[in-house]
Write a protein that holds these residues in place. Structure first.
Motif, PDB file in Angstrom:
ATOM      1  N   TYR A 187       0.719  -1.116  -0.114  1.00 55.55           N
ATOM      2  CA  TYR A 187       0.033   0.017   0.066  1.00 55.55           C
ATOM      3  C   TYR A 187       0.956   1.428   0.036  1.00 55.55           C
ATOM      4  CZ  TYR A 187      -3.269   3.629   1.673  1.00 55.55           C
ATOM      5  OH  TYR A 187      -3.986   4.675   2.022  1.00 55.55           O
TER       6      TYR A 187
ATOM      7  N   LYS B  64       1.300   4.478   3.624  1.00 61.47           N
ATOM      8  CA  LYS B  64       1.038   4.275   4.985  1.00 61.47           C
ATOM      9  C   LYS B  64       2.074   4.983   5.906  1.00 61.47           C
ATOM     10  CE  LYS B  64       1.890  -0.661   4.423  1.00 61.47           C
ATOM     11  NZ  LYS B  64       1.707  -1.864   4.465  1.00 61.47           N
TER      12      LYS B  64
ATOM     13  N   ASP C 191     -10.010   6.834  12.820  1.00 60.24           N
ATOM     14  CA  ASP C 191      -8.980   7.220  11.738  1.00 60.24           C
ATOM     15  C   ASP C 191      -9.736   7.529  10.700  1.00 60.24           C
ATOM     16  OD1 ASP C 191      -7.168   7.621   9.906  1.00 60.24           O
ATOM     17  OD2 ASP C 191      -5.880   5.921  10.512  1.00 60.24           O
TER      18      ASP C 191
ATOM     19  N   SER D 220      -4.404   1.628   4.886  1.00 65.06           N
ATOM     20  CA  SER D 220      -4.443   0.155   5.041  1.00 65.06           C
ATOM     21  C   SER D 220      -4.391  -0.444   6.536  1.00 65.06           C
ATOM     22  CB  SER D 220      -2.855  -0.266   4.558  1.00 65.06           C
ATOM     23  OG  SER D 220      -2.049   0.421   5.541  1.00 65.06           O
TER      24      SER D 220
ATOM     25  N   THR E 252      -3.369   1.061   9.769  1.00 64.45           N
ATOM     26  CA  THR E 252      -2.335   1.055  10.679  1.00 64.45           C
ATOM     27  C   THR E 252      -2.758   1.432  12.015  1.00 64.45           C
ATOM     28  OG1 THR E 252      -0.923   1.813   8.952  1.00 64.45           O
ATOM     29  CG2 THR E 252       0.332   1.680  10.969  1.00 64.45           C
TER      30      THR E 252
ATOM     31  N   SER F  50     -12.215   4.389  -0.270  1.00 66.28           N
ATOM     32  CA  SER F  50     -11.811   3.332  -0.881  1.00 66.28           C
ATOM     33  C   SER F  50     -11.991   1.831  -0.419  1.00 66.28           C
ATOM     34  CB  SER F  50     -10.278   3.244  -1.330  1.00 66.28           C
ATOM     35  OG  SER F  50      -9.863   1.817  -1.401  1.00 66.28           O
TER      36      SER F  50
ATOM     37  N   PRO G  98      -4.763  12.127   3.191  1.00 68.29           N
ATOM     38  CA  PRO G  98      -4.132  12.638   1.828  1.00 68.29           C
ATOM     39  C   PRO G  98      -3.574  13.763   1.856  1.00 68.29           C
ATOM     40  CG  PRO G  98      -6.430  12.284   1.447  1.00 68.29           C
ATOM     41  CD  PRO G  98      -6.220  12.142   2.879  1.00 68.29           C
TER      42      PRO G  98
HETATM   43  C1  SAM Z   1      -2.474   8.816   3.532  1.00 68.90           C
HETATM   44  S1  SAM Z   1      -3.750   7.542   3.288  1.00 68.90           S
HETATM   45  C2  SAM Z   1      -3.806   7.000   4.969  1.00 68.90           C
HETATM   46  C3  SAM Z   1      -2.666   5.847   5.164  1.00 68.90           C
HETATM   47  C4  SAM Z   1      -2.700   5.441   6.395  1.00 68.90           C
HETATM   48  N1  SAM Z   1      -2.410   6.215   7.569  1.00 68.90           N
HETATM   49  C5  SAM Z   1      -2.071   3.855   6.613  1.00 68.90           C
HETATM   50  O1  SAM Z   1      -0.866   4.007   7.407  1.00 68.90           O
HETATM   51  O2  SAM Z   1      -2.322   3.007   5.645  1.00 68.90           O
HETATM   52  C6  SAM Z   1      -5.177   8.425   2.847  1.00 68.90           C
HETATM   53  C7  SAM Z   1      -6.456   7.636   2.832  1.00 68.90           C
HETATM   54  O3  SAM Z   1      -7.502   8.653   2.838  1.00 68.90           O
HETATM   55  C8  SAM Z   1      -8.556   7.907   1.900  1.00 68.90           C
HETATM   56  N2  SAM Z   1      -9.570   8.904   1.582  1.00 68.90           N
HETATM   57  C9  SAM Z   1      -9.239  10.271   0.495  1.00 68.90           C
HETATM   58  N3  SAM Z   1     -10.623  10.714   0.551  1.00 68.90           N
HETATM   59  C10 SAM Z   1     -11.303  10.451   1.520  1.00 68.90           C
HETATM   60  C11 SAM Z   1     -12.626  10.660   1.965  1.00 68.90           C
HETATM   61  N4  SAM Z   1     -13.285  11.685   1.315  1.00 68.90           N
HETATM   62  N5  SAM Z   1     -13.215   9.813   2.936  1.00 68.90           N
HETATM   63  C12 SAM Z   1     -12.536   8.762   3.362  1.00 68.90           C
HETATM   64  N6  SAM Z   1     -11.474   8.602   3.105  1.00 68.90           N
HETATM   65  C13 SAM Z   1     -10.729   9.252   1.848  1.00 68.90           C
HETATM   66  C14 SAM Z   1      -7.770   7.282   0.741  1.00 68.90           C
HETATM   67  O4  SAM Z   1      -8.480   6.294  -0.068  1.00 68.90           O
HETATM   68  C15 SAM Z   1      -6.563   6.894   1.517  1.00 68.90           C
HETATM   69  O5  SAM Z   1      -6.479   5.640   1.751  1.00 68.90           O
END
Ligand code: SAM
Length: 521
Positions: free
Chosen positions: A95, A98, A129, A134, A136, A154, A406
């Motif tokens: 992924y 993360k 969260d 993924s 965490t 997603s 994100p």
């Molecule tokens: C930076 S990643 C998070 C990673 C996580 N901290 C990890 O360790 O795996 C941001 C996540 O926000 C999600 N995301 C984006 N827009 C979103 C929304 N409107 N509502 C919920 N989740 C959203 C994305 O699909 C993505 O999986």
């Protein structure tokens, strides 16, 4: 240590290139004592350490000079090995984006230090969260005795997170995985791809030993005695005659007829046949938890079997259906013609990892919801899965948020797992992603990002305790978080600066990521 080893050690220690002649200089001018005799020179690591400690700034000190004394060096987690930052279920699937589990632990656990002066959460608290990714945060909460809820737009990411925190009958998982492996081997008997691949490997071994002997070939490339690009292409082009002769002889189908989906485009026909076969087997599994975890094993397998070169696994360019010169390995390599070895390896690895997590996890609630964090009603959604826990959220409320949102225009989160959406048929909601790569980093994108993240905070606030703690990890290069806090009626009460040592970007200058701590106004 030999002079060479000492130079490698010293480079890592001070974060700057130290050559063997730099070390010889230190010996020659008596800065460090020389050990060894009969022409062999050795140096002692402690002598080197003493020298660098008194004469040289460490990387930490240099970075602090540039970024400020409040840079929390321990948050670089450089002391951890890769196996620790990808411990147990964190490595069940790849992924991009993360955060490392030790960062989550730092803020969720009960230790205090010079930077974290109070503990923020207590066992039994509920953590949210809203950008779960993924999973965490869910996994680490599970280790620390905290309940947690994740949300992700997603469906595949939510699936991955829920598989990580799921509970399994490991005997059943093992038996079922073994049965599928046996059935896949039977399936292969009807095809020629195993014989073909064995013969191809034999031919490749011969040719590689002649034209790319190890380590002599790589040495000549480094010495510029060989032009790698020209030579590699010439020899791999020559080999194609042998390759296509074998393809004909064994009657191997390479390209798929259709080219509509990711699965049609990025897999050789022989591989696709095996993927479809295993997926059919998985669909017929009765135990739903076994079915889910083996589906994730299949997804991880599929990702590793895309028709690409070893060098392009991270960023796909064009599908590769023939043998090619591989820069990474310095020889001719081949695409994959079967999923069997990855399937076997990942099934075994997954079982091992789930058992490791099993020993550490506490009896707490973890669940990732699929939804848009700007609008989702957490209690209503949890109520559909676990009414008892829903009423517990209503009564005691969520203690705080730990999340990495994100950032503007960095990653398309659905697209990175396009193969899994094709395979499992999960519904895609790309248009609801906040800050996707496809919308760029321009002013419009930044504005809509600020609105997006503050809408999430405003929505989630409804479920938080009045004295909540919100922690957001962000590479805020456009300085958007003060506006976000303001729009969410929150104040930034602290900024934890974390050095980012392994930056993806080429820029190697000192750089910190911020963990924003926010509270109600
Ligand atoms: C930076 S990643 C998070 C990673 C996580 N901290 C990890 O360790 O795996 C941001 C996540 O926000 C999600 N995301 C984006 N827009 C979103 C929304 N409107 N509502 C919920 N989740 C959203 C994305 O699909 C993505 O999986």
């Amino acid at each position: 240590m030999t002079i060479k080893d000492a130079s490698i050690w010293a480079s890592a220690y001070i974060g700057k290139n130290v050559t063997p002649s730099n070390i010889s200089y230190l010996i020659q001018y008596g800065r460090i004592p020389k050990n060894g005799d009969n022409g062999n020179t050795f140096v002692n690591r402690h002598d080197l350490e003493k020298y660098y400690d008194s004469h040289y700034e460490t990387k930490a000190e240099r970075w602090k000079k540039q970024l400020g004394d409040d840079l929390n060096w321990s948050l670089s987690f450089s002391q951890y090995k890769e196996s620790e930052t990808t411990k147990h279920v964190h490595r069940l699937h790849s992924y991009k984006g993360k955060f490392i589990p030790q960062l989550v632990e730092y803020f969720l656990d009960n230790h205090t230090d010079k930077f974290k002066k109070t503990r923020f959460f207590n066992a039994g608290d509920i953590i949210l969260d809203p950008f779960c990714g993924s999973g965490t945060t869910l996994v680490q909460s599970g280790e620390l005795g905290l309940h947690s809820i994740g949300i992700d737009i997603s469906a595949f990411n939510a699936f991955m997170s829920n598989v990580k925190v799921g509970k399994y009958n490991i005997d059943d998982v093992k038996k079922t995985a073994d049965l599928i492996t046996r059935n896949l081997k039977e399936f292969q008997k009807e095809k020629n791809n195993v014989d073909f691949e064995n013969k191809l490997l034999e031919e490749l071994k011969k040719i590689n030993e002649i034209f790319f002997p190890s380590p002599g070939y790589k040495y000549k490339v480094r010495q510029k005695e060989i032009n790698e690009q020209l030579y590699g292409k010439e020899k791999s082009d020559e080999f194609l005659k042998t390759y296509y002769k074998l393809i004909d002889h064994y009657n191997i189908s390479l390209k798929q007829e259709k080219n509509d989906s990711f699965l049609d485009k990025w897999f050789l026909q022989v591989v696709r046949d095996e993927i479809d076969f295993v997926f059919e087997q998985i669909k017929s599994i009765k135990n739903i938890q076994t079915k889910k975890i083996l589906a994730l094993v299949l997804s991880r397998t599929v990702r590793s079997c895309r028709a690409t070169t070893h060098a392009d696994l991270g960023t796909l360019k064009e599908p590769v259906i023939e043998t090619y010169y591989c820069k990474k390995h310095g020889k001719i390599c081949k695409p994959l013609f079967s999923i069997l070895s990855w399937w076997k390896r990942y099934s075994k690895d997954t079982i091992k990892r789930v058992l490791e997590f099993e020993k550490l996890r506490t009896n707490t609630f973890q669940r990732c919801l699929i939804g848009d964090s700007r609008t989702i009603d957490i209690i209503q959604e949890i109520d559909k899965k676990n009414p008892e826990f829903a009423s517990s959220i209503k009564n005691k409320k969520i203690a705080g948020i730990f999340s990495s949102p994100p950032y503007v225009g960095l990653i398309d989160y659905h697209e990175q797992h396009a193969y899994a959406y094709d395979l499992f048929g999960f519904e895609r909601k790309d248009e609801l992603e906040i800050g996707p790569l496809c919308r760029g980093q321009g002013l419009e994108a930044q504005k809509s990002y600020v609105k997006g993240i503050s809408d999430v905070l405003n929505n989630c606030k409804r479920f938080l305790k009045p004295d909540y703690d919100v922690f957001l990890v962000a590479n805020d290069k456009y300085g958007l978080y003060p506006q976000i806090a303001q729009r969410s009626d929150m104040k930034i009460v602290n900024e934890y600066k974390r050095p980012v040592l392994n930056r993806v970007e080429k820029d190697r200058s000192a750089y910190a990521e911020i963990i924003f701590h926010m509270k109600t106004l």
